[in-house]
Write an enzyme that holds these catalytic residues in place. Structure first.
Site, PDB file in Angstrom:
ATOM      1  N   LYS A  12       9.046  -6.019   2.969  1.00 57.16           N
ATOM      2  CA  LYS A  12       9.071  -5.335   1.678  1.00 57.16           C
ATOM      3  C   LYS A  12      10.514  -4.998   1.254  1.00 57.16           C
ATOM      4  CE  LYS A  12       4.370  -3.510   2.029  1.00 57.16           C
ATOM      5  NZ  LYS A  12       3.500  -2.295   1.931  1.00 57.16           N
ATOM      6  N   TYR A  52      -2.446  -6.181  -5.069  1.00 56.61           N
ATOM      7  CA  TYR A  52      -2.929  -4.848  -4.696  1.00 56.61           C
ATOM      8  C   TYR A  52      -4.058  -4.375  -5.613  1.00 56.61           C
ATOM      9  CZ  TYR A  52       0.845  -4.238  -1.306  1.00 56.61           C
ATOM     10  OH  TYR A  52       1.674  -4.357  -0.209  1.00 56.61           O
ATOM     11  N   ASN A 115       6.785   1.145   3.317  1.00 54.94           N
ATOM     12  CA  ASN A 115       6.470   1.029   4.749  1.00 54.94           C
ATOM     13  C   ASN A 115       6.804  -0.345   5.332  1.00 54.94           C
ATOM     14  OD1 ASN A 115       4.434  -0.424   3.612  1.00 54.94           O
ATOM     15  ND2 ASN A 115       2.747   0.741   4.506  1.00 54.94           N
ATOM     16  N   HIS A 118       4.183  -6.036   4.885  1.00 58.75           N
ATOM     17  CA  HIS A 118       2.778  -6.326   4.555  1.00 58.75           C
ATOM     18  C   HIS A 118       2.271  -7.405   5.497  1.00 58.75           C
ATOM     19  CE1 HIS A 118      -0.868  -7.492   2.466  1.00 58.75           C
ATOM     20  NE2 HIS A 118      -0.499  -8.743   2.673  1.00 58.75           N
ATOM     21  N   GLU A 129      -4.094 -14.922   0.239  1.00 60.63           N
ATOM     22  CA  GLU A 129      -2.715 -14.468  -0.004  1.00 60.63           C
ATOM     23  C   GLU A 129      -1.708 -15.600   0.192  1.00 60.63           C
ATOM     24  OE1 GLU A 129      -2.356 -10.935   2.450  1.00 60.63           O
ATOM     25  OE2 GLU A 129      -3.741  -9.833   1.158  1.00 60.63           O
TER      26      GLU A 129
HETATM   27  P1  IDP Z   1      -1.841  -1.980   4.621  1.00 62.21           P
HETATM   28  O1  IDP Z   1      -0.531  -2.373   3.977  1.00 62.21           O
HETATM   29  O2  IDP Z   1      -1.637  -1.357   5.971  1.00 62.21           O
HETATM   30  O3  IDP Z   1      -2.842  -3.099   4.632  1.00 62.21           O
HETATM   31  P2  IDP Z   1      -3.328  -0.807   2.371  1.00 62.21           P
HETATM   32  O4  IDP Z   1      -4.340   0.287   2.477  1.00 62.21           O
HETATM   33  O5  IDP Z   1      -3.802  -2.198   2.076  1.00 62.21           O
HETATM   34  O6  IDP Z   1      -2.467  -0.791   3.737  1.00 62.21           O
HETATM   35  O7  IDP Z   1      -2.281  -0.348   1.281  1.00 62.21           O
HETATM   36  C1  IDP Z   1      -1.362  -1.270   0.748  1.00 62.21           C
HETATM   37  C2  IDP Z   1      -0.028  -0.583   0.554  1.00 62.21           C
HETATM   38  O8  IDP Z   1      -0.159   0.494  -0.397  1.00 62.21           O
HETATM   39  C3  IDP Z   1       0.516   0.096   1.812  1.00 62.21           C
HETATM   40  O9  IDP Z   1       1.130  -0.792   2.707  1.00 62.21           O
HETATM   41  C4  IDP Z   1       1.493   1.079   1.206  1.00 62.21           C
HETATM   42  O10 IDP Z   1       2.700   0.407   0.764  1.00 62.21           O
HETATM   43  C5  IDP Z   1       0.736   1.538  -0.027  1.00 62.21           C
HETATM   44  N1  IDP Z   1      -0.068   2.749   0.266  1.00 62.21           N
HETATM   45  C6  IDP Z   1      -1.238   2.805   0.934  1.00 62.21           C
HETATM   46  N2  IDP Z   1      -1.700   4.078   1.014  1.00 62.21           N
HETATM   47  C7  IDP Z   1      -0.788   4.830   0.366  1.00 62.21           C
HETATM   48  C8  IDP Z   1      -0.699   6.257   0.083  1.00 62.21           C
HETATM   49  O11 IDP Z   1      -1.553   7.055   0.462  1.00 62.21           O
HETATM   50  N3  IDP Z   1       0.414   6.668  -0.616  1.00 62.21           N
HETATM   51  C9  IDP Z   1       1.386   5.799  -1.046  1.00 62.21           C
HETATM   52  N4  IDP Z   1       1.316   4.462  -0.814  1.00 62.21           N
HETATM   53  C10 IDP Z   1       0.257   3.989  -0.107  1.00 62.21           C
HETATM   54 MG    MG Z   2      -3.804  -4.017   3.071  1.00 60.12          MG
END
Ligand code: IDP
Ligand code: MG
Length: 137
Positions: A12, A52, A115, A118, A129
């Site tokens: 990212k 997303y 974070n 991905h 994807e």
């Molecule tokens: P993942 O990336 O671990 O699969 P997902 O639930 O698919 O997690 O969420 C996609 C992305 O959305 C996360 O990697 C993060 O960047 C963002 N995200 C998920 N939950 C939150 C939140 O509670 N606050 C802010 N950003 C979030």
């Molecule tokens: Mg995800």
């Protein structure tokens, strides 16, 4: 039985900006996975919103789209035995506060939105994807 799989991985914008890409790629290769394709690129809003779409009703969706379009990413196709689950284990939990030390997010991420990486969450989504970001192989 372990299966040969391909998964979609993306470093990212925060990690690219902080020059952590090499360290992250090193971890992927160290656990026996192979980088099949890799390209640095910028994502447009439409592609991020599609990627997303399952989170469109979340309060953080706008911040997520802004973040993912804030600078270049490095997109990859990663292959190997059980590559989808192996990458999810290597990445660690979505929220870095929950991500175990030794995982990529546990060691490099400081924020639940920004974070670092991905990775596809299942084999079906990996295929979708890969096609979304690389087109038909
Ligand atoms: P993942 O990336 O671990 O699969 P997902 O639930 O698919 O997690 O969420 C996609 C992305 O959305 C996360 O990697 C993060 O960047 C963002 N995200 C998920 N939950 C939150 C939140 O509670 N606050 C802010 N950003 C979030
Ligand atoms: Mg995800």
């Amino acid at each position: 039985m372990a299966n040969f799989e391909k998964t979609f991985i993306m470093i990212k914008p925060d990690a690219v900006r902080d020059r952590k890409s090499g360290l992250i790629i090193d971890r992927i290769e160290r656990c026996g996975l192979t980088i099949e394709r890799m390209e640095k690129c910028e994502l447009n809003t439409e592609l991020v919103e599609q990627h997303y779409a399952h989170l469109a009703d979340k309060p953080f969706f706008g911040d997520l789209v802004s973040f993912m379009t804030s600078g270049p990413v490095i997109k990859m196709i990663v292959s190997g035995l059980d590559a989808v689950a192996k990458m999810r284990t290597l990445m660690g939990a979505t929220n870095p506060l929950d991500a175990a030390p030794g995982t990529i997010r546990g060691d490099f991420a400081h924020d639940v939105n920004e974070n670092v990486i991905h990775g596809s969450d299942c084999l079906d989504n990996a295929q979708i994807e890969i096609e979304r970001f690389f087109g038909q192989a």
